[in-house]
Scaffold this motif. Structure first.
Motif, PDB file in Angstrom:
ATOM      1  N   SER A   1     106.804 -35.720 -38.902  1.00  0.00           N
ATOM      2  CA  SER A   1     105.717 -36.448 -39.641  1.00  0.00           C
ATOM      3  C   SER A   1     104.583 -36.475 -38.895  1.00  0.00           C
ATOM      4  O   SER A   1     103.298 -36.543 -39.737  1.00  0.00           O
ATOM      5  CB  SER A   1     106.431 -38.052 -39.594  1.00  0.00           C
ATOM      6  OG  SER A   1     107.529 -38.292 -40.434  1.00  0.00           O
ATOM      7  N   GLY A   2     104.387 -36.505 -37.786  1.00  0.00           N
ATOM      8  CA  GLY A   2     103.177 -36.263 -36.948  1.00  0.00           C
ATOM      9  C   GLY A   2     102.556 -34.862 -37.303  1.00  0.00           C
ATOM     10  O   GLY A   2     101.302 -34.779 -37.312  1.00  0.00           O
ATOM     11  N   ILE A   3     103.203 -33.921 -37.342  1.00  0.00           N
ATOM     12  CA  ILE A   3     103.035 -32.789 -37.397  1.00  0.00           C
ATOM     13  C   ILE A   3     102.510 -32.585 -38.820  1.00  0.00           C
ATOM     14  O   ILE A   3     101.321 -31.873 -39.242  1.00  0.00           O
ATOM     15  CB  ILE A   3     104.105 -31.578 -37.508  1.00  0.00           C
ATOM     16  CG1 ILE A   3     104.220 -31.324 -35.629  1.00  0.00           C
ATOM     17  CG2 ILE A   3     103.660 -30.004 -37.888  1.00  0.00           C
ATOM     18  CD1 ILE A   3     105.442 -30.418 -35.234  1.00  0.00           C
ATOM     19  N   VAL A   4     103.258 -32.886 -39.793  1.00  0.00           N
ATOM     20  CA  VAL A   4     102.626 -33.054 -41.322  1.00  0.00           C
ATOM     21  C   VAL A   4     101.359 -33.814 -41.457  1.00  0.00           C
ATOM     22  O   VAL A   4     100.379 -33.334 -42.050  1.00  0.00           O
ATOM     23  CB  VAL A   4     103.850 -33.830 -42.254  1.00  0.00           C
ATOM     24  CG1 VAL A   4     103.117 -33.948 -43.648  1.00  0.00           C
ATOM     25  CG2 VAL A   4     104.794 -32.866 -42.626  1.00  0.00           C
ATOM     26  N   LYS A   5     101.234 -34.926 -40.644  1.00  0.00           N
ATOM     27  CA  LYS A   5     100.133 -35.765 -40.840  1.00  0.00           C
ATOM     28  C   LYS A   5      98.848 -34.899 -40.256  1.00  0.00           C
ATOM     29  O   LYS A   5      97.769 -34.793 -40.875  1.00  0.00           O
ATOM     30  CB  LYS A   5     100.112 -37.010 -40.235  1.00  0.00           C
ATOM     31  CG  LYS A   5      98.921 -37.802 -40.162  1.00  0.00           C
ATOM     32  CD  LYS A   5      99.396 -39.271 -39.344  1.00  0.00           C
ATOM     33  CE  LYS A   5      98.442 -40.062 -38.813  1.00  0.00           C
ATOM     34  NZ  LYS A   5      97.397 -40.507 -39.343  1.00  0.00           N
ATOM     35  N   VAL A   6      98.921 -34.390 -39.217  1.00  0.00           N
ATOM     36  CA  VAL A   6      97.795 -33.828 -38.453  1.00  0.00           C
ATOM     37  C   VAL A   6      97.352 -32.515 -39.117  1.00  0.00           C
ATOM     38  O   VAL A   6      96.166 -32.123 -39.425  1.00  0.00           O
ATOM     39  CB  VAL A   6      97.979 -33.303 -36.831  1.00  0.00           C
ATOM     40  CG1 VAL A   6      98.781 -32.085 -36.786  1.00  0.00           C
ATOM     41  CG2 VAL A   6      96.436 -33.292 -36.184  1.00  0.00           C
ATOM     42  N   THR A   7      98.392 -31.684 -39.812  1.00  0.00           N
ATOM     43  CA  THR A   7      97.927 -30.659 -40.356  1.00  0.00           C
ATOM     44  C   THR A   7      97.316 -31.072 -41.826  1.00  0.00           C
ATOM     45  O   THR A   7      96.170 -30.368 -42.034  1.00  0.00           O
ATOM     46  CB  THR A   7      99.324 -29.848 -41.048  1.00  0.00           C
ATOM     47  OG1 THR A   7     100.067 -29.698 -39.688  1.00  0.00           O
ATOM     48  CG2 THR A   7      99.028 -28.651 -41.474  1.00  0.00           C
ATOM     49  N   GLU A   8      97.569 -31.789 -42.538  1.00  0.00           N
ATOM     50  CA  GLU A   8      97.260 -32.301 -43.978  1.00  0.00           C
ATOM     51  C   GLU A   8      95.786 -32.920 -43.510  1.00  0.00           C
ATOM     52  O   GLU A   8      94.685 -32.652 -44.265  1.00  0.00           O
ATOM     53  CB  GLU A   8      97.857 -33.465 -44.578  1.00  0.00           C
ATOM     54  CG  GLU A   8      98.903 -32.810 -45.446  1.00  0.00           C
ATOM     55  CD  GLU A   8      99.821 -33.873 -46.159  1.00  0.00           C
ATOM     56  OE1 GLU A   8      99.830 -34.888 -45.681  1.00  0.00           O
ATOM     57  OE2 GLU A   8     100.404 -33.146 -47.230  1.00  0.00           O
ATOM     58  N   GLU A   9      95.377 -33.850 -42.613  1.00  0.00           N
ATOM     59  CA  GLU A   9      94.207 -34.487 -42.298  1.00  0.00           C
ATOM     60  C   GLU A   9      93.244 -33.847 -41.539  1.00  0.00           C
ATOM     61  O   GLU A   9      92.040 -33.888 -41.700  1.00  0.00           O
ATOM     62  CB  GLU A   9      94.534 -35.892 -41.697  1.00  0.00           C
ATOM     63  CG  GLU A   9      95.633 -36.854 -42.497  1.00  0.00           C
ATOM     64  CD  GLU A   9      95.683 -38.120 -42.020  1.00  0.00           C
ATOM     65  OE1 GLU A   9      95.506 -38.315 -40.829  1.00  0.00           O
ATOM     66  OE2 GLU A   9      96.516 -39.031 -42.449  1.00  0.00           O
TER      67      GLU A   9
ATOM     68  N   VAL B   1     103.393 -29.273 -47.231  1.00  0.00           N
ATOM     69  CA  VAL B   1     102.221 -28.700 -46.265  1.00  0.00           C
ATOM     70  C   VAL B   1     102.357 -27.296 -46.084  1.00  0.00           C
ATOM     71  O   VAL B   1     101.008 -26.849 -45.812  1.00  0.00           O
ATOM     72  CB  VAL B   1     102.275 -29.766 -45.125  1.00  0.00           C
ATOM     73  CG1 VAL B   1     103.278 -28.984 -43.978  1.00  0.00           C
ATOM     74  CG2 VAL B   1     101.191 -29.934 -44.228  1.00  0.00           C
ATOM     75  N   ARG B   2     103.339 -26.814 -46.150  1.00  0.00           N
ATOM     76  CA  ARG B   2     103.344 -25.292 -46.150  1.00  0.00           C
ATOM     77  C   ARG B   2     102.363 -24.645 -47.138  1.00  0.00           C
ATOM     78  O   ARG B   2     101.819 -23.780 -47.137  1.00  0.00           O
ATOM     79  CB  ARG B   2     104.725 -24.679 -45.944  1.00  0.00           C
ATOM     80  CG  ARG B   2     105.303 -24.924 -44.540  1.00  0.00           C
ATOM     81  CD  ARG B   2     106.743 -24.345 -44.610  1.00  0.00           C
ATOM     82  NE  ARG B   2     107.027 -23.069 -45.092  1.00  0.00           N
ATOM     83  CZ  ARG B   2     107.480 -21.880 -44.296  1.00  0.00           C
ATOM     84  NH1 ARG B   2     107.502 -22.035 -43.150  1.00  0.00           N
ATOM     85  NH2 ARG B   2     107.499 -20.789 -44.745  1.00  0.00           N
ATOM     86  N   GLU B   3     102.791 -25.287 -48.294  1.00  0.00           N
ATOM     87  CA  GLU B   3     102.121 -24.817 -49.858  1.00  0.00           C
ATOM     88  C   GLU B   3     100.551 -24.858 -49.662  1.00  0.00           C
ATOM     89  O   GLU B   3      99.861 -24.293 -50.306  1.00  0.00           O
ATOM     90  CB  GLU B   3     102.585 -25.689 -50.806  1.00  0.00           C
ATOM     91  CG  GLU B   3     104.003 -24.952 -51.250  1.00  0.00           C
ATOM     92  CD  GLU B   3     104.693 -25.646 -52.324  1.00  0.00           C
ATOM     93  OE1 GLU B   3     105.864 -25.295 -52.673  1.00  0.00           O
ATOM     94  OE2 GLU B   3     104.120 -26.594 -52.852  1.00  0.00           O
ATOM     95  N   LEU B   4     100.196 -25.625 -48.507  1.00  0.00           N
ATOM     96  CA  LEU B   4      98.608 -26.113 -48.652  1.00  0.00           C
ATOM     97  C   LEU B   4      97.965 -24.655 -48.094  1.00  0.00           C
ATOM     98  O   LEU B   4      96.944 -24.429 -48.458  1.00  0.00           O
ATOM     99  CB  LEU B   4      98.419 -27.203 -47.776  1.00  0.00           C
ATOM    100  CG  LEU B   4      98.635 -28.741 -48.265  1.00  0.00           C
ATOM    101  CD1 LEU B   4      98.344 -29.631 -47.161  1.00  0.00           C
ATOM    102  CD2 LEU B   4      97.774 -28.773 -49.535  1.00  0.00           C
ATOM    103  N   PHE B   5      98.630 -23.923 -47.439  1.00  0.00           N
ATOM    104  CA  PHE B   5      98.171 -22.829 -46.692  1.00  0.00           C
ATOM    105  C   PHE B   5      98.136 -21.772 -47.781  1.00  0.00           C
ATOM    106  O   PHE B   5      97.478 -20.599 -47.539  1.00  0.00           O
ATOM    107  CB  PHE B   5      99.163 -22.234 -45.739  1.00  0.00           C
ATOM    108  CG  PHE B   5      98.888 -22.968 -44.421  1.00  0.00           C
ATOM    109  CD1 PHE B   5      99.596 -24.302 -44.393  1.00  0.00           C
ATOM    110  CD2 PHE B   5      98.130 -22.558 -43.284  1.00  0.00           C
ATOM    111  CE1 PHE B   5      99.349 -24.984 -43.356  1.00  0.00           C
ATOM    112  CE2 PHE B   5      98.091 -23.522 -42.180  1.00  0.00           C
ATOM    113  CZ  PHE B   5      98.655 -24.761 -42.316  1.00  0.00           C
ATOM    114  N   SER B   6      98.552 -21.630 -49.031  1.00  0.00           N
ATOM    115  CA  SER B   6      98.833 -20.672 -49.864  1.00  0.00           C
ATOM    116  C   SER B   6      97.270 -20.054 -50.477  1.00  0.00           C
ATOM    117  O   SER B   6      97.097 -18.900 -50.560  1.00  0.00           O
ATOM    118  CB  SER B   6      99.674 -21.002 -51.190  1.00  0.00           C
ATOM    119  OG  SER B   6      99.280 -22.155 -51.763  1.00  0.00           O
ATOM    120  N   GLU B   7      96.261 -21.038 -50.262  1.00  0.00           N
ATOM    121  CA  GLU B   7      94.941 -20.730 -50.764  1.00  0.00           C
ATOM    122  C   GLU B   7      94.374 -19.789 -49.677  1.00  0.00           C
ATOM    123  O   GLU B   7      93.798 -19.000 -49.974  1.00  0.00           O
ATOM    124  CB  GLU B   7      94.102 -22.303 -50.803  1.00  0.00           C
ATOM    125  CG  GLU B   7      93.700 -22.592 -49.294  1.00  0.00           C
ATOM    126  CD  GLU B   7      92.999 -24.037 -49.430  1.00  0.00           C
ATOM    127  OE1 GLU B   7      93.672 -24.906 -49.902  1.00  0.00           O
ATOM    128  OE2 GLU B   7      91.914 -23.982 -49.247  1.00  0.00           O
TER     129      GLU B   7
END
Ligand SMILES: [Zn+2]
Length: 205
Positions: free
Chosen positions: A14-22, A192-198
């Motif tokens: 959860s911490g990793i997802v949060k810091v990645t997205e935010e 969150v992995r899919e956010l990198f597709s851009e």
């Protein structure tokens, strides 16, 4: 100082997802727009997983400013009173660190390393094969009797060594015991992995 209780795998994810997205994704959008590569890193505090430092690749400024190396630099240019001991932190790398950054993490004594994409992902999604190639070409020394196959079957580096332990988010997911929680976190990681597709698309363009 009392030792901080280790976080659960679920809390780490959860911490990793949060810091990645935010934090990391917005930094990457700026970096990639300036011609840098889509790799980032963040240093979180043990226990609370509060963000301390985040940075991304700036290789157009200087070729060795990889995301992790830049993050280590940003961490250490802060006054000593404003940064924790690296042993009290979690080092997060969006992509499994290359040999340069693994050495940097060792030299600066960050003992806990987590990453979202492994070397094969980096190669397959971004067409970047330097991580694997440099480890194989520079560091992999055949033992007497090694064949091409036994050599190829060996891990590229010691994921658990005296300097650090390196764990993928996929491995963390496997450690979540509650099935419903695991399923929910699996969805978060996928998102969150899919956010990198851009960035993958930008690299391919
Ligand atoms: Zn690197």
């Amino acid at each position: 100082m009392a030792a901080t209780a280790p976080e659960t795998p679920a809390a780490l994810i959860s911490g990793i997802v949060k810091v990645t997205e935010e934090t990391v994704i917005p930094l990457l959008r700026e970096g990639v727009a300036a011609g840098h590569a889509p790799f980032g890193a963040a240093i979180l505090l043990n226990g609370t997983l509060a963000l301390h430092t985040a940075a991304t690749n700036h290789h157009q400024d200087w070729p060795l400013l990889h995301g992790e190396t830049n993050c280590i630099r940003e961490f250490f240019i802060k006054p000593a009173s404003e940064r924790p001991d690296p042993k009290d932190t979690v080092f997060f790398s969006t992509h499994e660190p290359c040999s340069l950054c693994l050495s940097g993490i060792s030299w600066t004594a960050f003992p806990r390393l987590y990453y979202l994409f492994n070397y094969e992902d980096t190669r397959d999604l971004l067409g970047v094969d330097g991580d694997i190639d440099i480890l194989q070409e520079v560091f992999r020394v055949p033992a007497p009797g090694d064949t091409k196959d036994t050599l190829a079957g060996r891990p590229l580096y010691n994921k658990k060594n005296k300097y650090f332990t390196s764990v993928s988010v996929a491995e963390l997911l496997d450690q979540v015991e509650d099935a419903a929680e695991q399923e929910k976190l699996r969805g978060d990681v996928k998102r969150v992995r899919e956010l990198f597709s851009e960035f993958n698309a930008a690299a391919a363009a």
